[in-house]
Design an enzyme around this catalytic site. Structure first.
Site, PDB file in Angstrom:
ATOM      1  N   MET A  76      92.807  24.579 165.710  1.00  0.00           N
ATOM      2  CA  MET A  76      93.156  23.326 166.368  1.00  0.00           C
ATOM      3  C   MET A  76      94.006  22.428 165.466  1.00  0.00           C
ATOM      4  O   MET A  76      94.170  22.683 164.273  1.00  0.00           O
ATOM      5  CB  MET A  76      91.886  22.588 166.780  1.00  0.00           C
ATOM      6  CG  MET A  76      91.045  23.337 167.806  1.00  0.00           C
ATOM      7  SD  MET A  76      89.534  22.461 168.264  1.00  0.00           S
ATOM      8  CE  MET A  76      90.207  21.029 169.135  1.00  0.00           C
ATOM      9  N   HIS A  77      94.526  21.357 166.067  1.00  0.00           N
ATOM     10  CA  HIS A  77      95.126  20.206 165.384  1.00  0.00           C
ATOM     11  C   HIS A  77      96.505  20.440 164.771  1.00  0.00           C
ATOM     12  O   HIS A  77      97.169  19.479 164.375  1.00  0.00           O
ATOM     13  CB  HIS A  77      94.206  19.682 164.269  1.00  0.00           C
ATOM     14  CG  HIS A  77      92.772  19.551 164.640  1.00  0.00           C
ATOM     15  ND1 HIS A  77      92.354  18.860 165.757  1.00  0.00           N
ATOM     16  CD2 HIS A  77      91.647  20.025 164.045  1.00  0.00           C
ATOM     17  CE1 HIS A  77      91.036  18.905 165.817  1.00  0.00           C
ATOM     18  NE2 HIS A  77      90.585  19.610 164.804  1.00  0.00           N
ATOM     19  N   ASP A 232      89.699  26.905 169.126  1.00  0.00           N
ATOM     20  CA  ASP A 232      88.896  28.015 168.601  1.00  0.00           C
ATOM     21  C   ASP A 232      87.405  27.847 168.860  1.00  0.00           C
ATOM     22  O   ASP A 232      86.718  28.785 169.267  1.00  0.00           O
ATOM     23  CB  ASP A 232      89.177  28.242 167.119  1.00  0.00           C
ATOM     24  CG  ASP A 232      89.113  26.972 166.280  1.00  0.00           C
ATOM     25  OD1 ASP A 232      88.754  25.896 166.799  1.00  0.00           O
ATOM     26  OD2 ASP A 232      89.437  27.060 165.079  1.00  0.00           O
TER      27      ASP A 232
END
Length: 478
Positions: A76-77, A232
């Protein structure tokens, strides 16, 4: 047949399942993060495509003519910045990159960010990274036409569509997490617009169809759909069937996660707990996140000139924590500290501290960090009635028993097999292709349950108290 692709930090994994969710084949390709400066962590999106090609070619050896859907999961991110012609403008800034700590603090000081997103603005989130790029790389910032999360760049390659889904988008600091939509106010606060954001869908919905040349290359039908997928941890939640309130799992991967499903939206940003959308419509989840779990163990193994498996294989039965403590803050920490500058430490080293004692201290340090996450989740009112363990670290019986004892909660271990992000992504691909819902996200059969060692509960409680005091001391120093 259905494919799940999970784009991790250290590798891309693919899994092939049939309509009964039986695993038919698995494949993987390695990836590495680049750390050009202290606190930086980057990857080239081109490497993700190369890894995906390798994985799909390996899966194609098993025959993919019956594939109907593909699901995506991923780290992520990450900020993947694209030009108007979809060219990558710079290496992707990853989730564990902390360079934007000052920008994150500035955004977090604006009350509307916590109010709208339900979360602290952490340095690893996407929005502060764009604020950093605007300040330090303005020529690049001016060219940004689209910002994609890592797995969504794979989607662009697969389908030609700029699409994100709710669970991953919730980790950007741009999403109205309760309303499940981009916030124009928060985008504007970082100099961004809705036009620069991908279209939003739910994780079980269709995001597009596979490009014709890729279908031909890998022997798949042209009608293959690509699901929204999930970040995830949300995808792992789908994979292990953690989709209802009271269900939880602990993930011992590169990072460590204590993940609990919720039926409603109940944020409490001050706890440094992440409150995100789940990958299914109308559901949310909460996570306590630590930045180094197996990453801490692998770091220590390299320092000791050994391997993580060797270091943990001869620890024997669970012991009471010794005097040596380890703080696993190698690159800052999220829950509950929200501190990008804090760093790890060994404390209480003595002549009697040998390699085994130090290894136990590392495992215990990560365990205590997970207990911190449990305490933070409890402060929001989230309950944990059942707990599964997933990730590479779950292969260590010693570690699982330490976690069960520190949390006072039995830890269930699924039967042999990978029920993580790739499997959850494949399930989401099945949902998108067939219209199936949450009913297929069942929990796996349990091979065994690791019970707390009640005789060591007090010792682990006392050691955790010393750990918290040590963390406060280190925080003051850094």
């Amino acid at each position: 047949m259905y494919i799940g692709l999970d784009l991790g930090t250290s590798g891309l994994k693919g899994i092939l399942i049939d309509g009964d969710q039986r695993v038919l084949a698995e494949a993987s390709a390695p990836l590495e993060a680049i750390r050009p400066h202290d606190g930086w962590s980057e990857q080239s999106p081109a490497d993700w495509i190369t890894a995906a090609e390798i994985v799909l070619e390996k899966l194609a050896a098993h025959g993919l003519s019956a594939v109907r859907g593909i699901g995506l999961s991923g780290q992520m991110h990450g900020a993947t910045l694209l030009s108007a012609s979809d060219d990558v403008l710079r290496p992707c800034i990853l989730w564990n990159d902390t360079r934007a700590h000052a920008e994150a603090a500035a955004l977090d000081a604006e009350p509307r960010f916590r109010k709208i997103t339900g979360n602290i603005v952490f340095p690893g989130f996407t929005a502060p990274k764009l604020a950093w790029v605007a300040k330090h790389e303005p020529a690049i910032f001016d060219q940004v036409a689209k910002v994609l999360l890592p797995k969504d760049y794979l989607r662009l390659w697969l389908t030609g569509e700029h699409v994100a889904e709710m669970s991953d988008a919730a980790g950007t600091s741009w999403l109205d997490t309760g309303a499940r939509d981009w916030s124009d106010a928060l985008l504007s606060a970082t100099g961004m617009t809705r036009a620069q954001m991908p279209r939003l869908i739910e994780g079980s919905e269709v995001s597009g169809t596979l490009r014709a040349h890729l279908a031909e290359r890998f022997g798949m039908p042209k009608s293959v759909v690509v699901a929204g997928g999930g970040g995830d941890n949300a995808a792992s939640g789908i994979g292990v069937g953690v989709v209802k309130a009271g269900q939880a799992f602990v993930s011992l991967g590169t990072s460590g996660v204590l993940f609990a499903a919720n039926d409603g939206y109940q944020p409490d940003a001050a706890t440094a707990v992440h409150t995100f959308c789940h990958a299914l419509p109308g559901t949310w989840h909460q996570m306590g996140v630590i930045l180094a779990a197996t990453d801490a163990l692998n770091w220590f193994a390299r320092l000791a000139g050994s391997s993580a498996q060797t270091m943990t294989s001869d620890l024997g039965a669970l012991k009471a924590p010794g005097k040596t403590l380890f703080l696993p803050y190698l690159g800052g920490e999220r829950t509950p500290l929200n501190d990008a500058s804090i760093r790890g430490a060994f404390i209480g080293l003595e002549h009697a501290t040998d390699r085994q004692a130090a290894t136990r201290a590392v495992l215990e340090g990560v365990t205590f960090a997970i207990r911190d996450c449990r305490d933070a989740l409890a402060a929001t009112g989230t309950r944990i009635e059942s707990l599964l363990a997933v990730g590479g670290g779950s292969r260590s019986d010693y570690w699982l028993q330490a976690i069960a004892t520190a949390l006072g909660t039995p830890v269930s271990l699924p039967v042999a097999g990978d029920f993580g992000g790739a499997f959850g992504a494949a399930r989401l691909g099945l949902m998108a292709a067939t219209g199936a819902g949450a009913e297929i996200a069942t929990q796996p059969a349990i091979s065994r349950v690791v019970e707390p060692v009640s005789s060591l509960s007090d010792a682990f409680g006392a050691a955790h108290a010393r750990y918290r005091a040590a963390a406060d001391s280190i925080k003051d120093l850094t």
